[in-house]
Write an enzyme that holds these catalytic residues in place. Structure first.
Site, PDB file in Angstrom:
ATOM      1  N   GLU A   1     -37.475 -61.990  20.987  1.00 50.89           N
ATOM      2  CA  GLU A   1     -38.384 -63.120  21.187  1.00 50.89           C
ATOM      3  C   GLU A   1     -37.754 -64.486  20.943  1.00 50.89           C
ATOM      4  OE1 GLU A   1     -42.040 -62.499  19.060  1.00 50.89           O
ATOM      5  OE2 GLU A   1     -42.717 -61.005  20.502  1.00 50.89           O
TER       6      GLU A   1
ATOM      7  N   ASP B   1     -41.008 -62.199  11.154  1.00 53.74           N
ATOM      8  CA  ASP B   1     -42.191 -61.619  10.532  1.00 53.74           C
ATOM      9  C   ASP B   1     -41.850 -60.353   9.731  1.00 53.74           C
ATOM     10  OD1 ASP B   1     -44.970 -61.296  10.099  1.00 53.74           O
ATOM     11  OD2 ASP B   1     -45.159 -59.980  11.844  1.00 53.74           O
TER      12      ASP B   1
ATOM     13  N   TYR C   1     -49.301 -58.803  23.547  1.00 47.67           N
ATOM     14  CA  TYR C   1     -50.411 -58.612  22.616  1.00 47.67           C
ATOM     15  C   TYR C   1     -51.757 -59.009  23.231  1.00 47.67           C
ATOM     16  CZ  TYR C   1     -47.066 -57.512  18.992  1.00 47.67           C
ATOM     17  OH  TYR C   1     -46.097 -56.888  18.242  1.00 47.67           O
TER      18      TYR C   1
ATOM     19  N   GLU D   1     -43.196 -53.995  22.479  1.00 43.73           N
ATOM     20  CA  GLU D   1     -44.204 -54.173  21.430  1.00 43.73           C
ATOM     21  C   GLU D   1     -45.577 -54.323  22.064  1.00 43.73           C
ATOM     22  OE1 GLU D   1     -43.614 -57.276  18.462  1.00 43.73           O
ATOM     23  OE2 GLU D   1     -41.481 -56.837  18.337  1.00 43.73           O
TER      24      GLU D   1
HETATM   25  C1  BDP Z   1     -43.841 -60.098  17.497  1.00 39.78           C
HETATM   26  C2  BDP Z   1     -42.576 -59.934  16.699  1.00 39.78           C
HETATM   27  C3  BDP Z   1     -42.711 -59.016  15.500  1.00 39.78           C
HETATM   28  C4  BDP Z   1     -44.019 -59.274  14.785  1.00 39.78           C
HETATM   29  C5  BDP Z   1     -45.150 -58.999  15.762  1.00 39.78           C
HETATM   30  C6  BDP Z   1     -46.533 -59.219  15.110  1.00 39.78           C
HETATM   31  O1  BDP Z   1     -41.515 -59.492  17.519  1.00 39.78           O
HETATM   32  O2  BDP Z   1     -41.632 -59.171  14.636  1.00 39.78           O
HETATM   33  O3  BDP Z   1     -44.164 -58.531  13.608  1.00 39.78           O
HETATM   34  O4  BDP Z   1     -45.047 -59.891  16.832  1.00 39.78           O
HETATM   35  O5  BDP Z   1     -47.032 -60.334  15.176  1.00 39.78           O
HETATM   36  O6  BDP Z   1     -43.954 -61.421  17.870  1.00 39.78           O
HETATM   37  O7  BDP Z   1     -47.049 -58.280  14.533  1.00 39.78           O
END
Ligand code: BDP
Length: 531
Positions: A340, A91, A395, A431
């Protein structure tokens, strides 16, 4: 390019900070070499092709095509009308070109490995020089702060002590120089080079991540080398701006998501005491992610033509090169060998085991980790037991239960408890984030607004504070960044605490408030006002 007149009889080297992702290099009409892999330095000896005082034409052909033997992998598809389309599963935008310094230098091939430790107030520095031409060696250790020589010794390898050592400390820095002089048979100097280093230790103890035997709590971001106009190119001005903003917001660390950053940037982290999780470019090794967003085209991850032996060989090479480049850096406290990857398919075990062993062989001094994806929780991930720490990208409240922060909080807490119970290792949240359009507001918990991003961060903070094993929070992302096109991205990824031109969103104020006052992060805090 002109070769300096004084270089007669010297070896002449062309050195590239990187060429992304592949390059072929010519001196005049002669091809001198090729390099595969976009984020690592490489060099060629061109002594036989150039002459001191003369000029030559340097040509570099950079190729931006990615296939599945590359790290990161990709695929060029041929469309029915004959056009070719580059696809990849990561991404961020596939910027290509010469993003870092290109140098012409004159020197023998040599480098040094430095490892450190300490006992009370005495530091121990162990060095080992590798050089192309055998000969005696002399070393001196210089305190970079005072300029004083604090130890001297002879020999291509050995250990010296530093009395009253200044430890390299998160948030502060504290560097020494190892000055290596190569001598001829009459003890005349042939060449001198300098390697900076810091005296510090890293160790994992139960749920704790210890730097210099003190519990360290990672605060900061996953970042990107990404700017309007220059894409992934290095610029000192942007580096200073970014690291000053890290300091302003109270960050003490970062992850070089999702590839090794420029050597200039890493030097800056060494100098300023910014703690680094150093990541290989192994991102997008996952065919199990939602086909819609990432367009994997279907199939298994670990199969011929996807992630296979050739990918693994390139991956191994990336690990060797990353450790070789960054092993002497005190800022680097942890290797992240992938972001990931698919870790629920059985093929992951045979793919990763040799890579983990290789990393430990290349560097027995630092812990090794990989970054786990949300679809591979503690009861499904097949490879976490090979590693020293748990790094999670999560997330809740964004990709799942979007807009429902209450459910998200419960699910996230429950998952962390599962990891804690099963692995009994420190957990770093590498993240967590929510796309946010700067300037968009709402009185409701409405995704994409600045208000939602703050509420989302508050929920995450609560979850982290309640889990004893969490030793770090690195929000995704430091700033908005460019991605490949797709319906889930409006002018790129908008999860930044800062906009792409580095203006703070409301989230940045929230994080600053939290991070500058957190007791857990006392060790390693960078005091912006004091600098
Ligand atoms: C994660 C990835 C990252 C993406 C992020 C996203 O590690 O590179 O930019 O999600 O979706 O899966 O913002």
């Amino acid at each position: 390019m002109r070769v300096p007149r004084g270089w007669d009889g010297e070896r002449i080297i062309l050195r590239f900070g990187s060429a992304t992702p592949h390059a072929v290099v010519f001196v005049d009409d002669t091809e001198v070499g090729r390099n595969k892999g976009g984020y690592m330095p490489f060099e060629f000896d061109v002594t036989d092709l150039v002459s001191a005082g003369g000029t030559f034409r340097l040509t570099v052909a950079v190729d931006n095509r990615l296939d599945n033997t590359c790290i990161p992998p990709g695929e060029v598809r041929e469309l029915p009308d004959g056009r070719r389309q580059q696809n990849y599963l990561h991404d961020f935008y596939n910027y290509s070109g010469l993003h870092r310094s290109v140098l012409l230098c004159s020197r023998p091939a040599r480098h040094v490995t430095v490892t450190t430790g300490y006992e009370g107030t005495t530091g121990q520095v162990t060095w080992a020089v590798a050089q192309s031409e055998e000969g005696p060696v002399r070393i001196a250790v210089v305190d970079k702060q005072t300029g004083e020589v604090v130890a001297r010794a002879g020999g291509g390898s050995g250990t010296v002590e530093i009395e009253d050592v200044t430890l390299w400390t998160p948030g502060v820095g504290g560097l020494y120089d190892l000055v290596v002089t190569l001598l001829d048979e009459t003890d005349g100097p042939v060449d001198t080079f300098t390697q900076h280093f810091g005296v510090r230790t890293v160790r994992i103890d139960g749920y704790r991540f210890l730097i210099n035997e003190q519990p360290f709590y990672f605060i900061g971001f996953g970042m990107h080398e990404d700017h309007e106009t220059i894409g992934k190119a290095h610029s000192n001005a942007h580096m200073v701006q970014d690291t000053e903003l890290l300091s302003w917001i109270g960050a003490n660390s970062l992850r070089t998501s999702h590839y090794p950053y420029s050597e200039e940037f890493m030097d800056c982290c060494d100098r300023h005491g910014i703690v680094v999780i150093d990541e290989t470019p192994a991102v997008g090794l996952n065919w199990m992610m939602a086909g819609g967003i990432l367009d994997s085209g279907g199939g298994e991850t670990y199969e011929e033509g996807h992630v296979d032996d050739r990918t693994q060989a390139t991956h191994a090479d990336e690990i060797r090169r990353l450790v070789a480049r960054d092993k002497n850096r005190p800022s680097v406290v942890l290797w992240s060998i992938a972001n990931e990857p698919d870790s629920t398919s059985p093929g992951a075990i045979d793919y990763f085991r040799p890579l983990v062993e290789l990393t430990r062989e290349c560097d027995p001094t630092r812990p090794v980790g990989f970054v786990n994806v949300m679809f591979a929780p503690y009861d499904k991930c097949l490879i976490s037991d090979m590693f020293d720490v748990i790094m999670l990208n999560r997330y809740y409240g964004w990709y799942v239960d979007s807009g429902d922060l209450q459910t998200s909080e419960q699910k996230f807490s429950a998952e962390l408890a599962g990891w804690m119970e099963k692995y009994r290792l420190p957990i770093i949240i590498t993240e967590y984030g929510a796309d946010t359009v700067a300037g968009l507001h709402s009185i409701y918990d409405q995704p994409f607004t600045e208000d939602y991003q703050v509420a989302y961060l508050e929920m995450n903070s609560k979850v982290f504070d309640e889990c004893e094993a969490v030793v770090g929070e690195q929000m995704w992302n430091f700033a908005d960044f460019q991605t490949k096109y797709g319906f889930a991205r409006v002018d790129g990824n908008k999860k930044g605490a800062f906009t792409r031109d580095r203006r703070p969103k409301a989230a940045a104020r929230y994080l600053r408030e939290r991070w500058t006052s957190m007791e857990a992060a006392r060790y390693g805090r960078r005091d912006h006002r004091a600098r």
